[in-house]
Scaffold this motif. Structure first.
Motif, PDB file in Angstrom:
ATOM      1  N   GLY A  37       0.877  -1.196  -0.009  1.00 54.26           N
ATOM      2  CA  GLY A  37       0.075  -0.062  -0.045  1.00 54.26           C
ATOM      3  C   GLY A  37       0.916   1.094   0.012  1.00 54.26           C
ATOM      4  N   VAL A  38       0.316   2.155  -0.706  1.00 57.17           N
ATOM      5  CA  VAL A  38       1.026   3.421  -0.764  1.00 57.17           C
ATOM      6  C   VAL A  38       1.300   4.124   0.344  1.00 57.17           C
ATOM      7  CG1 VAL A  38       1.018   5.801  -1.819  1.00 57.17           C
ATOM      8  CG2 VAL A  38       0.382   3.857  -3.430  1.00 57.17           C
ATOM      9  N   ARG A  39       0.171   4.378   1.131  1.00 59.23           N
ATOM     10  CA  ARG A  39       0.438   4.983   2.439  1.00 59.23           C
ATOM     11  C   ARG A  39       1.128   4.306   3.359  1.00 59.23           C
ATOM     12  NH1 ARG A  39      -1.475   9.221   5.453  1.00 59.23           N
ATOM     13  NH2 ARG A  39      -2.139   8.801   7.743  1.00 59.23           N
ATOM     14  N   PRO A  40       0.823   3.008   3.766  1.00 59.20           N
ATOM     15  CA  PRO A  40       1.668   2.325   4.655  1.00 59.20           C
ATOM     16  C   PRO A  40       3.237   2.297   4.344  1.00 59.20           C
ATOM     17  CG  PRO A  40      -0.352   1.373   4.269  1.00 59.20           C
ATOM     18  CD  PRO A  40      -0.154   2.080   3.172  1.00 59.20           C
ATOM     19  N   ILE A  41       3.716   2.071   3.056  1.00 58.66           N
ATOM     20  CA  ILE A  41       4.948   2.011   2.865  1.00 58.66           C
ATOM     21  C   ILE A  41       5.615   3.223   2.777  1.00 58.66           C
ATOM     22  CG2 ILE A  41       6.739   1.302   0.801  1.00 58.66           C
ATOM     23  CD1 ILE A  41       4.660  -0.709   0.291  1.00 58.66           C
ATOM     24  N   SER A  42       4.914   4.443   2.381  1.00 58.28           N
ATOM     25  CA  SER A  42       5.640   5.684   2.438  1.00 58.28           C
ATOM     26  C   SER A  42       5.697   6.287   3.848  1.00 58.28           C
ATOM     27  CB  SER A  42       4.510   6.717   1.876  1.00 58.28           C
ATOM     28  OG  SER A  42       4.418   6.593   0.574  1.00 58.28           O
ATOM     29  N   LEU A  43       4.818   5.799   4.805  1.00 59.29           N
ATOM     30  CA  LEU A  43       4.842   6.358   6.367  1.00 59.29           C
ATOM     31  C   LEU A  43       6.137   5.293   6.757  1.00 59.29           C
ATOM     32  CD1 LEU A  43       1.297   6.727   7.422  1.00 59.29           C
ATOM     33  CD2 LEU A  43       3.116   8.315   7.329  1.00 59.29           C
ATOM     34  N   ALA A  44       6.321   4.292   6.551  1.00 54.45           N
ATOM     35  CA  ALA A  44       7.431   3.543   6.939  1.00 54.45           C
ATOM     36  C   ALA A  44       8.595   3.974   6.568  1.00 54.45           C
ATOM     37  CB  ALA A  44       7.064   1.945   6.667  1.00 54.45           C
ATOM     38  N   VAL A  45       8.777   4.504   5.607  1.00 50.34           N
ATOM     39  CA  VAL A  45      10.009   5.303   5.336  1.00 50.34           C
ATOM     40  C   VAL A  45      10.135   6.420   5.664  1.00 50.34           C
ATOM     41  CG1 VAL A  45      11.053   6.323   3.164  1.00 50.34           C
ATOM     42  CG2 VAL A  45      10.121   4.022   2.994  1.00 50.34           C
ATOM     43  N   GLU A  46       9.164   7.045   5.872  1.00 49.48           N
ATOM     44  CA  GLU A  46       8.970   8.540   6.467  1.00 49.48           C
ATOM     45  C   GLU A  46       9.586   8.541   7.925  1.00 49.48           C
ATOM     46  OE1 GLU A  46       5.812  12.156   7.746  1.00 49.48           O
ATOM     47  OE2 GLU A  46       5.340  10.804   5.754  1.00 49.48           O
ATOM     48  N   HIS A  47       8.981   7.663   8.735  1.00 44.64           N
ATOM     49  CA  HIS A  47       9.331   7.485   9.926  1.00 44.64           C
ATOM     50  C   HIS A  47      10.466   6.584  10.400  1.00 44.64           C
ATOM     51  CE1 HIS A  47       5.828   9.451  11.603  1.00 44.64           C
ATOM     52  NE2 HIS A  47       5.272   9.146  10.500  1.00 44.64           N
ATOM     53  N   GLY A  48      11.315   6.191   9.302  1.00 46.65           N
ATOM     54  CA  GLY A  48      12.775   5.653   9.662  1.00 46.65           C
ATOM     55  C   GLY A  48      12.699   4.171   9.835  1.00 46.65           C
ATOM     56  N   TRP A  49      11.577   3.483   9.596  1.00 48.24           N
ATOM     57  CA  TRP A  49      11.635   1.900   9.785  1.00 48.24           C
ATOM     58  C   TRP A  49      12.747   1.415   8.860  1.00 48.24           C
ATOM     59  CZ3 TRP A  49       7.673  -1.126  12.226  1.00 48.24           C
ATOM     60  CH2 TRP A  49       6.799  -0.511  13.120  1.00 48.24           C
ATOM     61  N   GLU A  50      13.401   0.289   9.396  1.00 50.68           N
ATOM     62  CA  GLU A  50      14.350  -0.555   8.405  1.00 50.68           C
ATOM     63  C   GLU A  50      13.563  -1.318   7.299  1.00 50.68           C
ATOM     64  OE1 GLU A  50      17.479  -4.006   8.927  1.00 50.68           O
ATOM     65  OE2 GLU A  50      16.011  -3.843  10.459  1.00 50.68           O
ATOM     66  N   ILE A  51      13.801  -0.657   6.081  1.00 49.11           N
ATOM     67  CA  ILE A  51      13.390  -1.310   4.886  1.00 49.11           C
ATOM     68  C   ILE A  51      14.342  -2.354   4.337  1.00 49.11           C
ATOM     69  CG2 ILE A  51      12.527  -0.932   2.504  1.00 49.11           C
ATOM     70  CD1 ILE A  51      10.933   0.420   4.872  1.00 49.11           C
TER      71      ILE A  51
END
Length: 270
Positions: A37-51
């Motif tokens: 999903g666009v929003r969940p993945i974008s927020l994960a990146v924005e908040h510094g989660w480990e991708i």
């Protein structure tokens, strides 16, 4: 993993990712979960989660959002056939263009920011992943500092919970602990008095009549049995949400949403 990997068969790497969807044990052993999903993945990146990896579909050119994410996230990329992406995305007809393999954060209560208007929600032994995700979404919407899941409970990183949170899981600390003891030890060490307020349909006080403006932990019980006896004993006050009509009670996530709204309402008024 090489910077770009092409996968066209259900090889060992694909099977590892597939196991993240429905095998909780393997999810936590690997320390990662799948997100779409666009929003969940974008927020994960924005908040510094480990991708840890980005999985893209082999076929048409990626959207601008997906291209920019692949370029900026700095994670290894795997290109999968449409059929394999469909399986990982859980969709029968269309393939998601991008999925993210995201690292699990530590279950550390220190992740929850402590402030003078502290508001935290405890969800005691929830059984339904969707309810966990919905509660996380409500907690984010109404200004809670974090969500704590206690006891033997549904997994906040189950795909159904992640989906129901609509991305709020990545914006709000969600911490799992074994029992009420860890929460009481944490609140006791904060240096400020924190009230613990439990919700129950037979509570002696209407929630609107109880002051929720100070540092507060809101405790919400299991969908079937409510709060455990240990949590009831730990609560400073039990409150009820008055309801009318034929409904005998509210869904646990709905009850938490009402309680969070009331806390936010009182705090705005004050």
């Amino acid at each position: 993993m090489p910077r770009t990997l092409r996968i066209t068969t259900r090889n060992a790497t694909f099977q590892q990712w597939q196991a993240l969807l429905d095998n909780r044990t393997k999810r936590h052993r690997a320390g990662e979960f799948l997100v779409q999903g666009v929003r969940p993945i974008s927020l994960a990146v924005e908040h510094g989660w480990e991708i840890r990896a980005l999985l893209t579909v082999d076929g048409p050119a990626l959207s601008r959002w997906a291209r920019e994410l692949v370029e900026t996230a700095g994670a290894p990329r795997a290109v999968l056939s449409a059929e394999l992406m469909r399986e990982l995305g859980g969709k029968d007809e269309e393939s998601p263009e991008l999925l993210a393999v995201v690292g699990l954060p530590a279950d550390d209560l220190a992740r929850i920011p402590v402030r003078p208007d502290l508001l935290v929600v405890v969800f005691d032994r929830p059984t339904t992943p969707g309810n966990v995700g919905t509660l996380v979404r409500s907690a984010d919407a109404f200004g809670a500092a974090g969500v704590i899941v206690t006891g033997h409970a549904a997994d906040p990183y189950d795909p159904r919970a992640v989906r129901a949170s609509t991305g709020s899981l990545f914006a709000l600390p969600v911490v799992r602990v074994p029992s009420h003891r860890e929460v009481l030890e944490w609140t006791g060490g904060l240096g400020v008095p924190v009230q613990i307020v439990g919700t129950d349909e037979r509570g002696p006080v209407d929630i609107a009549e109880h002051d929720l403006t100070g540092p507060t932990v809101l405790a919400v019980g299991n969908e079937t049995h409510g709060l455990s006896a240990a949590w009831r004993d730990a609560c400073d006050r039990m409150v009820r949400i008055p309801i009318t009509g034929a409904a005998s009670s509210l869904n646990a996530a709905s009850a938490a949403t009402v309680a969070l709204y009331e806390a936010a309402r009182q705090r705005r008024s004050r």
